[in-house]
Design a protein around this motif. Sequence first.
Motif, mmCIF file in Angstrom:
data_model
loop_
_atom_site.group_PDB
_atom_site.id
_atom_site.type_symbol
_atom_site.label_atom_id
_atom_site.label_comp_id
_atom_site.label_asym_id
_atom_site.label_seq_id
_atom_site.Cartn_x
_atom_site.Cartn_y
_atom_site.Cartn_z
ATOM 1 N N SER A 155 -1.744 21.133 25.327
ATOM 2 C CA SER A 155 -1.242 21.894 24.179
ATOM 3 C C SER A 155 -1.389 21.128 22.869
ATOM 4 C CB SER A 155 0.228 22.266 24.396
ATOM 5 O OG SER A 155 1.034 21.104 24.468
ATOM 6 N N SER A 193 -5.943 26.409 28.233
ATOM 7 C CA SER A 193 -4.891 26.088 29.194
ATOM 8 C C SER A 193 -5.242 26.505 30.618
ATOM 9 C CB SER A 193 -3.578 26.761 28.783
ATOM 10 O OG SER A 193 -3.726 28.180 28.766
ATOM 11 N N THR A 234 1.584 19.315 28.353
ATOM 12 C CA THR A 234 1.869 18.791 27.005
ATOM 13 C C THR A 234 0.613 18.218 26.375
ATOM 14 O OG1 THR A 234 4.144 18.274 27.661
ATOM 15 C CG2 THR A 234 3.278 17.151 25.712
#
Length: 388
Positions: A105, A112, A102
Motif C-alpha cells: 500500500s 494489491s 502495508t
Amino acid sequence: MERPIVSDYGAHYGAINQVYGLPPAAAMSASPAANTFGASAPPANMFDTVPGYEGTLAGGGGGYLPPPMPSVPMPVPEQAPHPPDWHIPSISEERAREAFATYVSSNCCYSSGPVTDGVITNMQSFNTYRYRLETFTESRSTEWSQEPYSGQPVDAGVQPAPGPWQIAAQPPPFFQDQKQAIKVPFTSSIKNCHVCLGMGNKPCTTCAGAGNKVCWVCNGSGSRLNDERCSHCNGQGRENCSSCSGNGSSQCDTCHGKRQLIVFINLNVKWSTEKEDFVAQDLSGLKVEKLEKVSGKELFKDSQFMVYPVMGFPDASVAQASQRIVRDHQTKFAQTSRILQQRQTIELIPVTKVNYTWKGNPYVYYVYGNEFEVNAEDYPATCCCSVM
C-alpha cells in the motif's frame, strides 16, 4: 601584592607528588580563554621542565598517557550462574500478511493482487544476531597552553606538580562521552609574549608599520584628472591607514596588549565509549545492508566493570566473537586508558523468508526487524506510473 617576576626560560622545578587523588578544588578548570598554539609557535625553551610531564608538547600531540597500575586487585568478571533462556520467537502467517499489505500500500505503482490472492507456501526464519561490546574508558593527555596575563595566580615551584593520573576528575555517567580540560596545579608561570617580544603590539600588516598608505582616490599623485588637488588626501598622495588608525601598529593578538603570557599545562580528560559489533552471517538471501536500518529485540545484556564472554549461545559464531572482542578490548584499551565499565548485548534481528504463489508462479518476500520491514524485489504486480 607584588607583580610576579618573569621566570627565566628553561627553569627546572618540582618532583612527582605521591599523594593520590588531589582534591578537585585544587585542580582548577582551565579558562575558556586559554589558547592552544597555532602558526606563531613559541620557542621550545619557553616552557619549563616539569617532572612527570617531560613529553608534554605545545598544542598537544603527545598521545595519551598510560594509567598507573591499580593499587588494589581488579575485580574479576562475574559469570552468570545459569545461561539465559535463548528462546527465539517467530512471526505468524497473519503478521507476515499484514506487513506485506502495508508494504504494497505504500507503493503507488503496486497492485494489491498478490496480497489478496497470493498463497503462502512456506515461511522460514533466518534470525540474525548482532553482538555488541561497549567499553567505557577514561583517557588523559597533556599540552602546554597559554593565555594573556592579567593577574592570574602564578604557582610554578610552590610545590611539586601532581602527576597526570593523580589529579581528580569527576566522570560522567557510564557510556556518556564527555571531555574536560583541567589546569594542572603548580605549573603556571609568566613569560614575555613571544609574538610581540613583550611590546604588546606589532607592526600593522596593512601599511607595513608606516601608519599611512597610498591614497586610493588619486593613486598617490595628489591630484585629480583635471590637475586639481585631491580633496581626499589634501594633495599629500597618502592617507592614514584605517586598520591601525595611523599608529603603524596594532594590538598583539596573542597577548591582547598585556605584553606577558601565563603558560601552564592543561590536562585533557576524555571519557569515551568504544564500540565493536559482530553480526552473525545471514543465509536468507536478504541483503545485509537492509538490516542496518532496523532494530532488533534485545536478548541479553550484561554490564559490569569487566564482562565475561558470553557462554552457551546457540549460534557458536556469536560466542566465539564475544570471546575474541572481550579479550581484544581488555588488552587494547588498558594500554592507553583506564577501563571504567563494560557492557555487552546480543540483539535478535528477526528475518523471515516468505515463499508464496500468485497466478501459478512462485515468488519471495522478506519480513525483517522489529519494524516488520518488507523487501520484495521480484514483486509481480507492478505498473508504469507517471506524475502528471
